[in-house]
Design a protein around this motif. Structure first.
Motif: not given
Length: 543
Positions: A34, A37, A84-85, A88
């Protein structure tokens, strides 16, 4: 602080990550993904990757305790990082399901979770490939760069491809760094980004594994500085030139999505387009404009089937002015109750004559068509665009001729995000035209990310890019990626600009991905040989 003190401090940071297991390990991976990003548009905070990419190295280091030589543990860490990447970075896609909330609102949460979950499988594959070839030492970071470049390339090509927010875009700002796209394209910049930002992990290595731990970070720093210097020199050597006699006017109506496909709003939409297009600017309306450009799917009707709309266009355009616009085109095979259409670009002469048409080739899954349509429609899943039979793909990417300007390649919406796929083979145009409608996504990072990716196509190909967007961001960009003119997100207005001239094809436009492909294959082969040699040495040391 001495080098040994830095190594000791980083080792203390790395150890909890390497030793983490279970839920704690998953949480570390999700948070690192996250936080990564932050490097993407609109923030462009790429130094954050110096903190998050070493975490990837340490997660793969810590996978060795798992079964199957750590492949399963590495893949799991990669999936959590990817989830997560992409969560987000792509949460804003959920806005599209609120346009027609009564029909599609129930899909918002499943879609916002399902897309990151699916895309994270590619990240899992990249982590697993790295672990398969992993061996102690600084070279494992080069291995990671090759493995993640491979998985990102696969994400950009398999199942139609979706290379959104590929790691290479972290180096798209500042503009001096972005000139690297002219050399090696998105995938080469992805390899470089992983190598540079993960390099600090080597400073935490034990001396037995990495005798000179500062060497790789130093090399990475030199590469980053060299890239910036190259870019600065290239920008100075390529001042913006313009095409004589071409004057563009981009119309950005800022019409909300629920109106754009509402036939009852036909008259209101057309009046708005006509009034905006003629709005005085710089002391004139359309006088002096050679090319008027409207965005993607501009009409809530089939313009070629509406004589009154064609007559209004003819009345609007003075002699010597051409209209280029996105519009849906009814397929000739359509029958009552079975409407099918193309998402097209029309070129109209000043008398309303249709000079040429391009049909979008690369359609958006679930937006413009539904894969496995028969099965999924029984589950209540339909495409978001309100064409009952969905859109049909065009046959090929091609240039269009237009009076008074060089030939151009139309790129409809996300056709502009695919590197090495925006110029037809054997036919180099004078400019790229991206007509798009990002109204689906409101005032979110999505339109900024879309603009950045289209902008990098200009740098890769050495061609100017003109971008007409319904709600923004409309822009005119030169072949080095400079923004010559721009109209912001969520604004109504017009944008007048000259057309930047193309430059000679840069290296990437001439050779494509071949050099980077060769480099990645070479690194993977070398990593495999190195891993095998280390394994053989370990077996010899066993009693």
């Amino acid at each position: 602080m001495t080098a040994s003190a830095v190594t000791l401090a980083l080792a203390r940071v790395a150890q909890p990550v390497v030793l983490a297991w279970g839920l704690r390990r998953a949480l570390i991976a999700v948070l690192a993904g996250a936080a990564s990003t932050l490097a993407m548009a609109p923030l462009h905070a790429w130094p954050a990757l110096f903190l998050t990419f070493p975490v990837i190295v340490w997660l793969v280091d810590g996978s060795g305790a798992g079964r199957w030589n750590g492949l399963g543990a590495a893949a799991a860490a990669g999936w959590w990082y990817g989830f997560g990447y992409f969560l987000a970075g792509l949460y804003w896609i959920g806005s599209a399901f609120l346009v027609d909330a009564d029909k599609f609102g129930w899909l918002l949460a499943p879609a916002v979770l399902a897309l990151p979950a699916g895309l994270a499988l590619f990240m899992a594959a990249g982590f697993a490939l790295a672990r398969l070839l992993w061996a102690p030492g600084a070279f494992r970071i080069v291995t990671l760069a090759a493995a993640l470049t491979t998985s990102e390339w696969l994400r950009g090509h398999l199942l139609g491809g979706f290379p959104w927010n590929a790691f290479g875009y972290a180096l798209a700002e500042p503009l001096s760094l972005a000139q690297g796209f002219a050399l090696v394209g998105l995938w080469g910049m992805t390899f470089l980004a992983v190598l540079v930002f993960a390099a600090p992990a080597a400073l935490a290595d034990a001396p037995a594994d990495t005798p000179r731990p500062a060497l790789l970070p130093a090399v990475a720093g030199v590469l980053l500085i060299a890239l910036g210097l190259f870019g600065a020199v290239r920008l100075a050597a390529l001042p913006t030139a313009t095409v004589d006699g071409v004057r563009l006017r981009l119309m950005q109506p800022n019409i909300q999505q629920d109106q754009r496909f509402n036939y009852a709003a036909k008259s209101d939409v057309m009046r708005r387009y006509l009034a905006l297009s003629q709005r005085p600017a710089g002391g004139h309306g359309l006088a002096g404009t050679t090319h008027l450009i409207w965005p993607e799917s501009a009409f809530p009707f089939f313009v070629a089937r509406e004589p009154d709309a064609l007559a209004a266009i003819a009345d609007l355009l003075p002699e010597g002015t051409v209209l280029i616009t996105g519009a849906a085109r009814l397929a000739e095979s359509s029958r009552p109750g079975n409407i099918q259409a193309y998402n097209s670009v029309y070129v109209f002469d000043h008398d309303g004559t249709i000079l040429s048409i391009y049909d979008k080739v690369h359609l958006v899954p679930f937006g413009e068509y539904v894969p496995l349509r028969g099965l999924l429609q029984r589950l209540g899943i339909e495409q978001l665009v309100r064409v009952p039979g969905g859109f049909l793909p065009g046959d090929r990417l091609r240039s269009l001729q237009t009076p008074g300007a060089p030939a151009f390649v139309p790129l409809v919406c996300y056709e502009a995000i695919f590197p090495n796929a925006v110029v037809p083979r054997g036919s180099r145009p004078g400019w790229l035209l991206n007509v798009t409608n990002d109204a689906w996504f409101g005032i979110t990072p999505g339109p900024w990310q879309h603009l950045l990716q289209a902008r990098m196509r200009a740098v890769e190909e050495g061609l100017p890019l003109v971008r007409a967007a319904n709600t923004g961001i409309s822009a005119v960009i030169d072949p080095a990626g400079r923004t010559i003119a721009q109209l912001g997100l969520g604004r109504e207005g017009i944008l007048d600009s000259e057309l930047p001239a193309a430059v000679d094809p840069p290296p990437y436009a001439q050779v494509g991905d071949a050099p980077v492909t060769a480099l990645v294959v070479l690194v993977l082969v070398a990593s495999g040989w190195r891993r095998r040699a280390r394994s053989g040495e370990s077996r010899r040391l066993l009693p």
